[in-house]
Write an enzyme that holds these catalytic residues in place. Structure first.
Site, PDB file in Angstrom:
ATOM      1  N   ASP A  99       0.829  -1.208   0.000  1.00 30.86           N
ATOM      2  CA  ASP A  99       0.000   0.000   0.000  1.00 30.86           C
ATOM      3  C   ASP A  99       0.863   1.258   0.000  1.00 30.86           C
ATOM      4  OD1 ASP A  99       0.645  -0.903   2.688  1.00 30.86           O
ATOM      5  OD2 ASP A  99      -0.761   0.564   3.496  1.00 30.86           O
ATOM      6  N   GLU A 162      -0.026  -1.397   5.743  1.00 27.99           N
ATOM      7  CA  GLU A 162       1.015  -0.968   6.681  1.00 27.99           C
ATOM      8  C   GLU A 162       0.806   0.482   7.075  1.00 27.99           C
ATOM      9  OE1 GLU A 162       4.609   0.806   8.282  1.00 27.99           O
ATOM     10  OE2 GLU A 162       3.666   1.353   6.413  1.00 27.99           O
TER      11      GLU A 162
HETATM   12 ZN   LIG Z   1       6.685   2.061   4.299  1.00 30.45          ZN
END
Ligand SMILES: [Zn+2]
Length: 431
Positions: A99, A162
């Site tokens: 992401d 994340e």
């Molecule tokens: Zn990162």
């Protein structure tokens, strides 16, 4: 094959794969995996999985059903690929998040085109962290060609979310044993901490919401009420006068970069108080009965979360001792303790030697000011041997005109490959 010829083979294969490395990074940048909301995760994971399946990896796509954020429009799909060596041995895992954050404004290039200028590859996620992901893939592919009978096993994963805590990504997989022994022994996360740095861990985080409550009254007679905003102002004044000077004295022994983050820090994230405007933008004549402040406290490995919370509670109690009408509630929002891998661990030593071999200078050990997925590997997976190592400059992450240097990606891939040789051979083929 002994150490030196194997490294020569590896490094020349990685040099020869330079254009392929660039093409792979561009392919990944062109899949706009923006989070939130979590777009195109499956497409990105499939691009990784298809490539690795062609190299003989067993590929699993794992949707984190039931995890925070997972829904049919934005499925949280992760990919884990594994290849077994010729004989049993340790398993080295490269984990990258797929992401990226929203591009935001201020770009002079298309954030999802993967443009190249002056040896730099531009795009959202170029440095954080599709460049690192591509480097790890090319490093492993070179290793499979140069050392087909390698021992142990190698894994590469692309994981989601994340940037929003990693709960449907590394945390979800760690809860299912993907980041624990005996499956995995070493984890390298190619986050952009610079090609000559091994990142051992990160500081802790404590987010909390403070609400000061008052008593509503007509704005023309504030003496009949209690202003929550004035109560909050007293808190802020004490934070400025007492807490900030105290935090500025507390310096960690962890090698956090940049230097300013080596101290305890507090960000006053947001503040909201009083009633919303009435119709036509006309304010309501009211004394504020509520004021809320979100605190973002980053703490050191030498501090504990209890101490950090206690320090704020003591400060609030001191305000209450001065102001009889002062009422507050403090609510924990999110916390992560600090983590740090031992600098003497085989994983760190293997990367240190790889950096020396490829760059001709000693590795620097650093720690990150903010958290990343290492926390889940250490806390849920109970795996100590996890660090971040990857190309790219941390300061460019989340900025407009984010880029990764192509030479940096090539060199980082060589370091990863050299470290992989040392770890899989159990040190028998030294980096
Ligand atoms: Zn990162």
């Amino acid at each position: 094959m002994t150490g030196a010829p194997l490294h020569d083979h590896l490094f020349s294969r990685i040099d020869a794969a330079r254009d392929d490395l660039v093409a792979l990074t561009r392919e990944l940048i062109r899949i706009p995996t923006v989070n939130p909301p979590g777009d195109a995760y499956a497409a990105c994971c499939e691009a990784i999985g298809k490539r690795l399946a062609q190299r003989g990896f067993a590929v699993e796509y794992l949707r984190a059903e039931g995890a925070v954020g997972d829904r049919d429009r934005h499925p949280r799909t992760n990919v884990v690929a594994r290849i077994e060596g010729s004989v049993p041995g340790p398993c080295l895992h490269f984990n990258s998040h797929v992401d990226v954050v929203l591009p935001g404004g201020g770009w002079t290039v298309d954030p999802f085109a993967g443009e190249i200028r002056d040896g730099r590859l531009y795009g959202r996620g170029a440095c954080d962290m599709k460049g690192g992901l591509a480097s790890s893939i090319v490093a492993v592919e070179a290793l499979l060609e140069a050392w087909p009978d390698f021992p142990g096993a190698i894994e590469i994963s692309g994981t989601v979310d994340e940037e929003t805590g990693g709960y449907a990504g590394v945390a979800w997989l760690a809860e299912r044993g993907y980041f624990s022994k005996p499956r995995v022994d070493y984890v390298i996360i190619p986050e952009p901490l610079n090609k000559d740095c091994v990142c051992l861990g990160h500081r802790g985080v404590w987010w909390a919401e403070l609400e000061v409550t008052g008593r509503i009254a007509h704005g023309s007679m504030p003496f009949l009420g209690t202003s929550a905003i004035r109560g909050m102002a007293a808190v802020l004044e004490r934070i400025e006068r007492e807490l900030y000077p105290a935090l500025n004295q507390r310096r960690t022994a962890m090698p956090v970069i940049p230097e300013g983050a080596r101290f305890s820090t507090l960000n006053l994230n947001s503040i909201h108080g009083g009633s919303a405007e009435g119709g036509e933008g006309f304010p309501s004549a009211l004394v504020a009965d509520s004021c809320r402040l979100v605190l973002d406290r980053r703490y050191l490995i030498e501090e504990s979360e209890d101490e950090v919370r206690r320090e704020i509670v003591d400060l609030l109690d001191a305000v209450r001792a001065e102001r009889p009408d002062f009422r507050y509630a403090l609510r924990d929002l999110w916390s992560v303790p600090p983590v740090m891998t031992d600098a003497e661990s085989p994983l760190v030593r293997a990367l240190d030697r790889g950096i020396e071999l490829v760059l001709g200078r000693p590795a620097r050990h650093v720690a990150s000011p903010g958290t990343y997925d290492q926390k889940h590997v250490q806390r849920i997976g109970r795996l100590k041997d996890c660090v971040a190592y990857g190309p790219g400059i941390l300061d460019l992450a989340h900025q407009p005109d984010e880029y990764v240097g192509i030479d940096d990606m090539v060199e980082a891939a060589k370091v990863m490959a050299a470290a992989a040789v040392a770890l899989l051979s159990g040190g028998k083929v030294a980096a």
